[in-house]
Motif scaffolding. Sequence first.
Motif, PDB file in Angstrom:
ATOM      1  N   VAL A 123      38.442  73.287  53.606  1.00  0.00           N
ATOM      2  CA  VAL A 123      37.433  74.230  53.894  1.00  0.00           C
ATOM      3  C   VAL A 123      38.431  75.180  54.804  1.00  0.00           C
ATOM      4  O   VAL A 123      39.054  74.902  55.462  1.00  0.00           O
ATOM      5  CB  VAL A 123      36.275  73.761  54.674  1.00  0.00           C
ATOM      6  N   ALA A 124      38.267  76.495  54.546  1.00  0.00           N
ATOM      7  CA  ALA A 124      39.010  77.452  55.286  1.00  0.00           C
ATOM      8  C   ALA A 124      37.921  78.514  55.651  1.00  0.00           C
ATOM      9  O   ALA A 124      37.025  78.931  54.824  1.00  0.00           O
ATOM     10  CB  ALA A 124      39.950  77.860  54.722  1.00  0.00           C
ATOM     11  N   GLY A 125      37.879  79.195  56.923  1.00  0.00           N
ATOM     12  CA  GLY A 125      37.194  80.397  57.337  1.00  0.00           C
ATOM     13  C   GLY A 125      37.354  81.545  56.502  1.00  0.00           C
ATOM     14  O   GLY A 125      38.483  81.813  55.850  1.00  0.00           O
ATOM     15  N   THR A 126      36.323  82.363  56.491  1.00  0.00           N
ATOM     16  CA  THR A 126      36.271  83.388  55.551  1.00  0.00           C
ATOM     17  C   THR A 126      37.385  84.598  55.998  1.00  0.00           C
ATOM     18  O   THR A 126      37.951  84.942  55.308  1.00  0.00           O
ATOM     19  CB  THR A 126      35.090  83.748  55.341  1.00  0.00           C
ATOM     20  N   GLY A 127      37.295  84.749  57.364  1.00  0.00           N
ATOM     21  CA  GLY A 127      38.443  85.625  57.866  1.00  0.00           C
ATOM     22  C   GLY A 127      39.889  85.128  57.413  1.00  0.00           C
ATOM     23  O   GLY A 127      40.476  86.028  57.215  1.00  0.00           O
ATOM     24  N   GLU A 128      40.142  83.870  57.736  1.00  0.00           N
ATOM     25  CA  GLU A 128      41.498  83.421  57.375  1.00  0.00           C
ATOM     26  C   GLU A 128      41.941  83.877  55.689  1.00  0.00           C
ATOM     27  O   GLU A 128      42.977  84.158  55.671  1.00  0.00           O
ATOM     28  CB  GLU A 128      41.511  82.018  57.840  1.00  0.00           C
ATOM     29  N   LEU A 129      41.001  83.445  54.942  1.00  0.00           N
ATOM     30  CA  LEU A 129      41.321  83.528  53.614  1.00  0.00           C
ATOM     31  C   LEU A 129      41.464  85.108  53.301  1.00  0.00           C
ATOM     32  O   LEU A 129      42.263  85.527  52.422  1.00  0.00           O
ATOM     33  CB  LEU A 129      40.142  82.889  52.840  1.00  0.00           C
ATOM     34  N   LEU A 130      40.565  85.964  53.671  1.00  0.00           N
ATOM     35  CA  LEU A 130      40.628  87.197  53.636  1.00  0.00           C
ATOM     36  C   LEU A 130      41.826  87.982  54.177  1.00  0.00           C
ATOM     37  O   LEU A 130      42.627  88.818  53.610  1.00  0.00           O
ATOM     38  CB  LEU A 130      39.481  88.124  53.946  1.00  0.00           C
ATOM     39  N   ALA A 131      42.236  87.473  55.531  1.00  0.00           N
ATOM     40  CA  ALA A 131      43.476  87.881  55.751  1.00  0.00           C
ATOM     41  C   ALA A 131      44.823  87.514  54.806  1.00  0.00           C
ATOM     42  O   ALA A 131      45.687  88.057  54.738  1.00  0.00           O
ATOM     43  CB  ALA A 131      43.672  87.169  57.257  1.00  0.00           C
ATOM     44  N   LEU A 198      44.492  86.422  42.693  1.00  0.00           N
ATOM     45  CA  LEU A 198      44.269  85.511  43.736  1.00  0.00           C
ATOM     46  C   LEU A 198      42.584  84.944  43.413  1.00  0.00           C
ATOM     47  O   LEU A 198      42.685  83.612  43.894  1.00  0.00           O
ATOM     48  CB  LEU A 198      44.436  86.336  45.036  1.00  0.00           C
ATOM     49  N   ALA A 199      41.752  85.880  43.236  1.00  0.00           N
ATOM     50  CA  ALA A 199      40.480  85.349  42.937  1.00  0.00           C
ATOM     51  C   ALA A 199      40.359  84.472  41.832  1.00  0.00           C
ATOM     52  O   ALA A 199      39.765  83.257  41.973  1.00  0.00           O
ATOM     53  CB  ALA A 199      39.443  86.681  42.565  1.00  0.00           C
ATOM     54  N   SER A 200      41.126  84.482  40.622  1.00  0.00           N
ATOM     55  CA  SER A 200      41.371  83.620  39.816  1.00  0.00           C
ATOM     56  C   SER A 200      41.874  82.145  40.199  1.00  0.00           C
ATOM     57  O   SER A 200      41.458  81.188  39.709  1.00  0.00           O
ATOM     58  CB  SER A 200      41.934  84.201  38.306  1.00  0.00           C
ATOM     59  N   ALA A 201      42.915  82.325  40.866  1.00  0.00           N
ATOM     60  CA  ALA A 201      43.619  81.179  41.610  1.00  0.00           C
ATOM     61  C   ALA A 201      42.301  80.288  42.223  1.00  0.00           C
ATOM     62  O   ALA A 201      42.323  78.989  41.921  1.00  0.00           O
ATOM     63  CB  ALA A 201      44.543  81.614  42.655  1.00  0.00           C
ATOM     64  N   PHE A 202      41.673  80.916  43.129  1.00  0.00           N
ATOM     65  CA  PHE A 202      40.636  80.152  43.922  1.00  0.00           C
ATOM     66  C   PHE A 202      39.471  79.545  42.829  1.00  0.00           C
ATOM     67  O   PHE A 202      38.885  78.733  43.027  1.00  0.00           O
ATOM     68  CB  PHE A 202      39.750  80.852  44.792  1.00  0.00           C
ATOM     69  N   LEU A 203      39.162  80.457  41.714  1.00  0.00           N
ATOM     70  CA  LEU A 203      38.335  79.900  40.708  1.00  0.00           C
ATOM     71  C   LEU A 203      38.852  78.614  39.961  1.00  0.00           C
ATOM     72  O   LEU A 203      37.805  77.844  39.777  1.00  0.00           O
ATOM     73  CB  LEU A 203      37.864  80.969  39.659  1.00  0.00           C
ATOM     74  N   VAL A 204      40.128  78.565  39.678  1.00  0.00           N
ATOM     75  CA  VAL A 204      40.285  77.461  38.886  1.00  0.00           C
ATOM     76  C   VAL A 204      40.985  76.473  39.352  1.00  0.00           C
ATOM     77  O   VAL A 204      41.189  75.079  38.794  1.00  0.00           O
ATOM     78  CB  VAL A 204      41.668  77.859  37.797  1.00  0.00           C
ATOM     79  N   SER A 205      41.560  76.345  40.944  1.00  0.00           N
ATOM     80  CA  SER A 205      41.718  75.236  41.454  1.00  0.00           C
ATOM     81  C   SER A 205      40.914  74.429  42.147  1.00  0.00           C
ATOM     82  O   SER A 205      39.953  74.992  42.774  1.00  0.00           O
ATOM     83  CB  SER A 205      43.042  75.907  42.516  1.00  0.00           C
ATOM     84  N   ARG A 206      41.191  73.122  42.335  1.00  0.00           N
ATOM     85  CA  ARG A 206      40.209  72.199  42.580  1.00  0.00           C
ATOM     86  C   ARG A 206      40.562  72.334  44.308  1.00  0.00           C
ATOM     87  O   ARG A 206      39.761  71.566  45.170  1.00  0.00           O
ATOM     88  CB  ARG A 206      40.217  70.805  42.005  1.00  0.00           C
ATOM     89  N   ARG A 207      41.848  72.355  44.752  1.00  0.00           N
ATOM     90  CA  ARG A 207      42.266  71.911  45.956  1.00  0.00           C
ATOM     91  C   ARG A 207      42.307  73.310  46.804  1.00  0.00           C
ATOM     92  O   ARG A 207      42.531  73.152  47.927  1.00  0.00           O
ATOM     93  CB  ARG A 207      43.712  71.250  45.977  1.00  0.00           C
ATOM     94  N   ALA A 208      42.004  74.240  46.082  1.00  0.00           N
ATOM     95  CA  ALA A 208      41.991  75.485  47.081  1.00  0.00           C
ATOM     96  C   ALA A 208      40.713  75.599  48.139  1.00  0.00           C
ATOM     97  O   ALA A 208      39.625  75.232  47.471  1.00  0.00           O
ATOM     98  CB  ALA A 208      41.937  76.803  46.049  1.00  0.00           C
ATOM     99  N   PRO A 209      41.092  75.909  49.382  1.00  0.00           N
ATOM    100  CA  PRO A 209      39.792  75.736  50.246  1.00  0.00           C
ATOM    101  C   PRO A 209      39.055  76.823  49.792  1.00  0.00           C
ATOM    102  O   PRO A 209      39.258  78.001  49.640  1.00  0.00           O
ATOM    103  CB  PRO A 209      40.414  75.616  51.445  1.00  0.00           C
ATOM    104  N   LEU A 210      37.762  76.734  50.108  1.00  0.00           N
ATOM    105  CA  LEU A 210      36.852  77.762  50.125  1.00  0.00           C
ATOM    106  C   LEU A 210      35.960  78.041  51.411  1.00  0.00           C
ATOM    107  O   LEU A 210      35.982  76.884  52.377  1.00  0.00           O
ATOM    108  CB  LEU A 210      35.704  77.478  48.954  1.00  0.00           C
ATOM    109  N   SER A 211      35.280  78.848  51.834  1.00  0.00           N
ATOM    110  CA  SER A 211      34.387  79.030  52.995  1.00  0.00           C
ATOM    111  C   SER A 211      33.302  78.113  52.770  1.00  0.00           C
ATOM    112  O   SER A 211      32.777  78.274  51.653  1.00  0.00           O
ATOM    113  CB  SER A 211      34.358  80.642  53.079  1.00  0.00           C
ATOM    114  N   PRO A 212      32.757  77.928  53.807  1.00  0.00           N
ATOM    115  CA  PRO A 212      31.397  76.939  53.807  1.00  0.00           C
ATOM    116  C   PRO A 212      30.339  77.745  52.924  1.00  0.00           C
ATOM    117  O   PRO A 212      29.640  76.836  52.122  1.00  0.00           O
ATOM    118  CB  PRO A 212      30.924  76.855  55.096  1.00  0.00           C
ATOM    119  N   GLY A 213      30.258  79.085  53.067  1.00  0.00           N
ATOM    120  CA  GLY A 213      29.120  79.625  52.218  1.00  0.00           C
ATOM    121  C   GLY A 213      29.403  79.587  50.619  1.00  0.00           C
ATOM    122  O   GLY A 213      28.392  79.922  50.076  1.00  0.00           O
ATOM    123  N   LEU A 214      30.569  79.387  50.442  1.00  0.00           N
ATOM    124  CA  LEU A 214      30.716  79.451  49.042  1.00  0.00           C
ATOM    125  C   LEU A 214      30.891  77.890  48.229  1.00  0.00           C
ATOM    126  O   LEU A 214      31.236  77.763  47.113  1.00  0.00           O
ATOM    127  CB  LEU A 214      32.167  80.236  48.761  1.00  0.00           C
TER     128      LEU A 214
END
Length: 434
Positions: A123-131, A198-214
């Motif tokens: 899990v990672a914060g939304t702000g960190e991922l956007l940064a 980069l959005a596709s990378a988050f979509l297909v990767s199982r290990r990429a962290p997401l923000s809690p809301g997603l």
Amino acid sequence: MSQLRGPASAGAPGPVRRRGAPPGVRAWAQALGAALAGIVTMSVVAALGLWAAGAADLPGGAFPSVVAATVLVAAGGSVGLSGDVGGLAQAGAALDVVPLSVTLAGALVTATLFLLPLRHRAVAGTGELLARVARTAVCWLVLLLLLTLAARHSFRITVGNDLADRIGAELGATPTVGFRAEVPATLGAGLLWILAVLASAFLVSRRAPLSPGLLRFQDSVRPPAFAMLLTLLCYVVIGLVIGIVELITKDHPAETFAVMFLGLPNLAWMALGIGTGGAWVGHVDKAIGLPLPHVLDQVLRAHGKRTLDLGALAGYDGRAWLLVAVAAVVLLVAAFTAAGRSPARRPAWRHAVEMAVALAVTLLAVGLLTRISAHYGLSLMGLGDLGGDLGGEVTLEPQLLRLVGVGLAWGLVTGFLGALPARRVRHPGAVENP
């Protein structure tokens, strides 16, 4: 007092100092590394393909500029073509085709290196991922801006006819063709390109962290997205194997090599669309340097625009029907993989719906990315093209509604059938319902 002024004893703990670069510098270095590696990879692939296509022989040392322009086009940029043959003649040129071999190589490298620092986090914060995304996008745009400075050149060309060349020289109408990157359009499209990667990378990767809301969306989005990536890469690998066989057995290795390093996904993903029942409409007027497989050239060179589908291909080569079998096998394997990466109790009909939506979107993207519009023409005093070798055109447009329709149909069937055996054989890393 002397003990207080002396050095600390060996056993006393001193202040802990963190070694290495500060976190902000390290984050920017990671962003620059991902963007730079993607650009370098794209440049190498483009250079190899263009070298095989004969671009190294272009006059005036145009090869580096052509490589830069190809990378920009592969990253969604825009390069304008222009012709100048003096006051008595006119030259027109237009080229709209994406070298998807270059695009795919850059996307895979950039996405992999972007996700590498995040691989051990859930899990990672939304702000960190956007940064992180913003830093990578900024570095990407800076590199694209540097490429636009190199992607400009002009050189004289011959029209392939000695008499026409002499007439043109006497009349001051020697053709000159130039190109240059359109900076605002290139940077705007390049920004959309890197964000999509980069959005596709988050979509297909199982290990990429997401923000809690997603997190609640990952079980329904990531498995079919990964299945589509698997499908596209399988087709590229199949095309690569066929290309290697062509290199070994045929007598035109340079052309095959150029196709592999410039347009292999273009042809491979069109095979996916045609194998599932999709179609393109196009026409080849005269050869203008775009290498096409012989069977496609035969179909499209007929009089008027032709529909490129299974029936048309099978009319020239009966082996075209194998595309249906290949599509069935690859999509069933992809659907099984998607079901194995989903929660164990998800019903088969839901897998079918998810697979249908994913495949329809994928074929829509394939259609948009495989469009071709290329033209070159020369006229003297407004009298039209001068001879058979002075003009040419290649067009290829997808039938998008048909591609979306067959994607929905094939996705429903393969998604349902692929989910049935997955009930017994679960993926070791399957995510259970929270």
